[in-house]
Design a protein around this motif. Structure first.
Motif, short mmCIF file in Angstrom:
data_model
loop_
_atom_site.label_atom_id
_atom_site.label_comp_id
_atom_site.label_asym_id
_atom_site.label_seq_id
_atom_site.Cartn_x
_atom_site.Cartn_y
_atom_site.Cartn_z
N PHE A 651 25.04 35.52 -8.67
CA PHE A 651 26.38 34.95 -8.78
C PHE A 651 27.37 36.01 -9.25
N TYR A 652 26.98 36.79 -10.26
CA TYR A 652 27.87 37.80 -10.81
C TYR A 652 27.83 39.11 -10.01
N ASN A 653 26.82 39.29 -9.17
CA ASN A 653 26.70 40.53 -8.41
C ASN A 653 26.17 40.19 -7.01
N GLY A 654 27.08 40.04 -6.05
CA GLY A 654 26.70 39.63 -4.70
C GLY A 654 25.81 40.62 -3.99
N ALA A 655 25.76 41.89 -4.48
CA ALA A 655 24.91 42.89 -3.83
C ALA A 655 23.44 42.51 -3.91
N ILE A 656 23.07 41.66 -4.89
CA ILE A 656 21.68 41.19 -4.99
C ILE A 656 21.29 40.40 -3.74
N LEU A 657 22.29 39.76 -3.11
CA LEU A 657 22.05 39.01 -1.88
C LEU A 657 22.45 39.82 -0.64
N MET A 658 22.37 41.13 -0.77
CA MET A 658 22.67 42.04 0.34
C MET A 658 24.13 41.96 0.79
N ASP A 659 25.02 41.59 -0.11
CA ASP A 659 26.44 41.51 0.22
C ASP A 659 27.14 42.71 -0.42
N GLY A 660 27.29 43.77 0.34
CA GLY A 660 27.91 44.98 -0.18
C GLY A 660 27.47 46.20 0.60
N THR A 661 27.92 47.36 0.16
CA THR A 661 27.49 48.59 0.80
C THR A 661 26.04 48.89 0.42
N TRP A 662 25.41 49.80 1.19
CA TRP A 662 24.02 50.16 0.90
C TRP A 662 23.89 50.74 -0.50
N LEU A 663 24.87 51.53 -0.91
CA LEU A 663 24.80 52.13 -2.25
C LEU A 663 24.85 51.04 -3.32
N GLU A 664 25.75 50.07 -3.13
CA GLU A 664 25.84 48.96 -4.09
C GLU A 664 24.56 48.14 -4.12
N ILE A 665 23.98 47.90 -2.94
CA ILE A 665 22.76 47.10 -2.87
C ILE A 665 21.60 47.82 -3.55
N ILE A 666 21.45 49.12 -3.28
CA ILE A 666 20.35 49.89 -3.88
C ILE A 666 20.51 49.95 -5.40
N ARG A 667 21.75 50.20 -5.86
CA ARG A 667 21.96 50.26 -7.32
C ARG A 667 21.70 48.91 -7.96
N ALA A 668 22.16 47.83 -7.32
CA ALA A 668 21.95 46.49 -7.88
C ALA A 668 20.46 46.16 -7.94
N GLY A 669 19.72 46.49 -6.88
CA GLY A 669 18.29 46.21 -6.86
C GLY A 669 17.54 47.02 -7.92
N ALA A 670 17.85 48.32 -8.02
CA ALA A 670 17.14 49.18 -8.96
C ALA A 670 17.41 48.79 -10.41
N THR A 671 18.67 48.55 -10.74
CA THR A 671 18.99 48.18 -12.12
C THR A 671 18.46 46.80 -12.47
N ALA A 672 18.44 45.89 -11.48
CA ALA A 672 17.90 44.56 -11.76
C ALA A 672 16.40 44.63 -12.00
N ILE A 673 15.68 45.46 -11.24
CA ILE A 673 14.24 45.61 -11.46
C ILE A 673 13.97 46.18 -12.85
N PHE A 674 14.77 47.17 -13.24
CA PHE A 674 14.60 47.72 -14.59
C PHE A 674 14.93 46.65 -15.63
N GLY A 675 15.91 45.80 -15.31
CA GLY A 675 16.27 44.72 -16.23
C GLY A 675 15.13 43.73 -16.42
N VAL A 676 14.47 43.33 -15.32
CA VAL A 676 13.36 42.37 -15.48
C VAL A 676 12.16 43.04 -16.16
N PHE A 677 12.04 44.37 -16.01
CA PHE A 677 11.00 45.08 -16.77
C PHE A 677 11.26 44.96 -18.26
N LEU A 678 12.51 45.19 -18.68
CA LEU A 678 12.85 45.06 -20.11
C LEU A 678 12.69 43.62 -20.57
N LEU A 679 13.07 42.66 -19.72
CA LEU A 679 12.94 41.25 -20.08
C LEU A 679 11.47 40.90 -20.28
N SER A 680 10.61 41.35 -19.38
CA SER A 680 9.17 41.07 -19.50
C SER A 680 8.61 41.73 -20.76
#
Length: 746
Positions: A651-680
């Motif tokens: 909701f706060y970052n549409g790039a998670i749903l592939m809505d954005g440039t490739w750079l935005e999508i890659i950064r959103a995916g990478a930082t989100a994965i690191f985020g769920v690592f910290l959450l776990s």
């Protein structure tokens, strides 16, 4: 040497039959001629759909015009009516009104059977009346449904006899003794009633009266047929899916006729029963989006799953997962993640997937040291995630495509990063749990050989063909058909070669597998019909808008809670269909993109299967693991915690749903994965290879939320927090929390 090889083979974990459908405790098991008849009906029902969807015609193939065979393509509404009627016939034949006793037999009830036989007379008389009406229409009589003569015919010669027969069939079915291997007379009666409803709607309603539904000009027979059809659908749903959806449907039906007495936004106009029921069996309700999807995409992919089962691809998925991940620490849990994700994507039900793969993985997780509640929770969380795993995504995604009009391929692409986050999070959770408990992996001699599995990797070809066909622009139906054919062809390269007999068996399995999802979709259509006809969805949207004026996050949180509540105890498909009608329109009115709004609702409808207090997937897993169901549901909620955060992420970052440039999508995916690592890490209390103190866990969660927020500044803050915590842990080794042994608690 041969004996040693045989013994070695017995010690290995070899998955067999993991994708076979479990036999419910109220499913009849036929033998002899009865089995062949039911098997033929099931196979024909499934093949009929494949033929209809692909425009095949037996008359065209043979050059012989056979009058009673349907012509394809069938008219859409007629096809859906036949679709539901066929499921009713199969469902009442296969599923008893009550569970069978331990030995599969019960006392016979000749008096009740006699009553059911007697009630067949009014049911058959109702069908005869429809024949008469159809003949009058064919001879030029204007059947407008308004004159007293026509009304009396439909009420006293069709409607009331059919209502009496249906009532007798349901009551005698509840009271009658249960014989597992015999056809039940009351259920034959209910099947006849289902045929009568379909026959009326196709011959009368279809020919002249469709435009009059929902108006005072609608013939009374439409309303009476719809009442009987609604009751039959609810009774079959109760038999195959339990009471949860029935209770919710009943509440909505009561609301139709009491809404004018309620205060506030729940207040609804007074609706006559004839008007409501004349419209509920249209594309505004039962024949609407849910049945549209179950009669096309869902049943086609059920056939695909049945062909995969016949070609033993499901067994290969699980064996491949064991060979690839079984040796890592806590290996069976990681196998469950991989195998359940693959299987859940195909079979479309969280609880069914738990039973299929969990029967193998849960005992092995307990064997390597996981507490029994954790073993069940891991399987429940992984199986639930299969519903959000592209490209198939269970059945809910097909309904999303039908409701929103968004191409299915766009939905599948948008689901890639969220699904990855979900399964990566579960992987981290089980890995850290294994590290905390000092677990080992499984020995090489306990596992299938990876080299042998790699030599059979061609068994993934049907999935690859499906994905390729979808993204080459083929329709979902054509792609699913090609993948099904590929599953049969691939089987010729294995010992489980599919010939004529096994192909027919696959269609038989598909027919049986489809009953539950078709009943659930039809029953969900009742709820959707109530929402659309009463306008409660629009009023709920206004409540969300009011909340959003104060705080948009509160509005989203409220939408999350409603989606989970509506989904508790219901299969994913029904949960999403209902939530999409109630919650999603309000989110769209908030200015949220349609795809984001529906994905938001879809995710919470899916995770309702692991959300206490009513968590179907967790309860199914607890039944296998032997743990307390509520403890298992709490543990599965913890393991799947990222699924409750991911919707807010996109909701706060549409790039998670592939809505954005490739750079935005890659950064959103990478930082989100690191985020769920910290959450776990924070949830499990394990970071930098050691247990951590309470303030470290709190810091990890805060850092995770910063990474998950999606902004550049918050990402930098999250990285800084993670770096600082790593230095503290590495240099100062703060004393970890004192924890009660998890093993001891089980």
């Amino acid at each position: 040497m041969t004996e040693q090889t045989s013994a070695d083979q017995q010690e290995r974990v070899i998955a067999e039959g993991v994708d076979e459908e479990p036999v419910e405790n109220n499913r009849r098991l036929f033998s002899g001629n009865a089995y062949y008849v039911v098997a033929f009906l099931s196979a024909f029902y499934a093949f009929f759909h494949v033929a209809a969807l692909n425009g095949l015609s037996i008359s065209e193939w043979t050059g012989i015009d056979i009058p009673f065979l349907p012509r394809f393509p069938m008219e859409t509404w007629n096809f859906r009516i036949v679709h539901i009627a066929g499921a009713l016939i199969l469902g009442f034949t296969l599923y008893s009104a009550r569970s069978f006793v331990a030995d599969g037999e019960g006392k016979k009830s000749p008096a009740l059977d006699l009553l059911a036989w007697a009630a067949m007379l009014p049911a058959l008389y109702a069908i005869w009346t429809v024949f008469g009406i159809a003949n009058q229409i064919a001879s030029g009589v204007q059947w407008n449904g308004m004159s007293p003569e026509f009304k009396n015919t439909e009420i006293y010669h069709f409607g009331l006899p059919l209502l009496v027969a249906t009532t007798v069939g349901i009551i005698t079915g509840w009271l009658r003794g249960r014989e597992r291997g015999q056809v039940s007379v009351p259920d034959v009666l209910l099947s006849i009633c289902g045929v009568a409803v379909a026959f009326y709607l196709i011959t009368i309603y279809d020919t002249l009266m469709r435009n009059s539904t929902g108006t005072p000009f609608a013939p009374i027979g439409i309303s009476l047929a719809a009442v009987v059809g609604t009751v039959l659908i609810m009774e079959l749903t109760r038999r195959v899916a339990g009471l949860a959806l029935i209770i919710i449907s009943a509440v909505f039906l009561v609301y139709v006729f009491t809404g004018d007495l309620l205060p506030g936004f729940l207040n609804a106009p007074n609706i006559e029963w004839t008007r409501f029921f004349s419209q509920v069996y249209t594309d505004a309700g039962i024949l609407g989006p849910t049945t549209a999807v179950s009669s096309t995409y869902i049943i086609l992919f059920i056939v695909f799953a049945a062909f995969l089962q016949a070609s033993k691809v499901g067994d290969y998925f699980v064996n491949f997962a064991f060979a690839a991940a079984g040796k890592s620490r806590g290996g069976p849990a990681k196998v469950a993640i991989f195998a359940s994700g693959l299987m859940g994507m195909i079979n479309g039900t969280s609880a069914g997937n738990v039973v299929a793969t969990g029967s193998l993985t849960i005992p092995l997780m307990k064997k390597v040291g996981y507490p029994k509640r954790t073993a069940g929770a891991v399987e429940a969380a992984a199986s639930t995630g299969g519903q959000i795993m592209p490209p198939i995504m269970g059945a809910g995604a097909f309904i999303m495509a039908e409701i929103t009009g968004i191409p299915y391929t766009d939905i599948a692409i948008a689901a890639i990063i969220p699904a990855t986050l979900y399964f990566v999070s579960i992987y981290f959770m089980v890995d850290f749990e294994a590290a905390k408990l000092g677990m080992r992996g499984m020995r090489a001699d306990e596992l299938p050989k990876l080299g042998q599995m790699m030599r059979q990797i061609f068994l993934f070809i049907p999935i690859i063909i499906l994905i390729y066909a979808l993204f080459m622009g083929y329709s979902v139906i054509r792609a699913g058909t090609l993948a099904t054919v590929a599953a049969a062809v691939v089987s010729w390269l294995t010992p489980a070669r599919m010939g004529v007999r096994s192909t027919v068996k696959a269609f038989e399995i598909a027919g049986i597998m489809s009953i539950q999802i078709i009943a659930v979709c039809a029953c969900a259509g009742i709820i959707v019909g109530v929402i659309s006809l009463t306008g409660v969805g629009a009023r709920f949207s206004s409540v969300l808008l009011g909340l959003a004026e104060a705080n948009q996050f509160i509005a989203l949180f409220f939408a999350m809670c409603i989606s989970i509540l509506l989904g508790m105890g219901m299969p994913t498909t029904a949960a999403y269909a209902v939530a999409a009608s109630v919650v999603a329109p309000g989110l769209v009115q908030l200015g949220i993109p349609q795809l984001t709004a529906h994905f938001f609702v879809f995710y919470f409808a899916v995770v309702s299967a692991i959300t206490p207090p009513v968590a179907l997937a967790s309860y199914a897993a607890a039944g296998i693991s032997g743990a307390n169901p509520m403890e298992t549901s709490v543990a599965s909620f913890k393991i799947g915690i990222s699924a409750f955060i991911v919707p807010f992420m996109f909701f706060y970052n549409g790039a998670i749903l592939m809505d954005g440039t490739w750079l935005e999508i890659i950064r959103a995916g990478a930082t989100a994965i690191f985020g769920v690592f910290l959450l776990s890490s924070g949830m499990q209390g394990w970071f930098a290879g050691a247990r951590v103190a309470w303030f470290m866990r709190l810091g990890l969660v805060i850092g995770a939320l910063c990474m998950i927020a999606g902004g550049l500044v918050t990402d930098l803050i999250g990285v800084a927090i993670a770096g600082a915590l790593f230095v503290v842990q590495y240099k100062f080794h703060p004393a970890p929390d004192s924890q009660i042994s998890v093993k001891g608690s089980d």
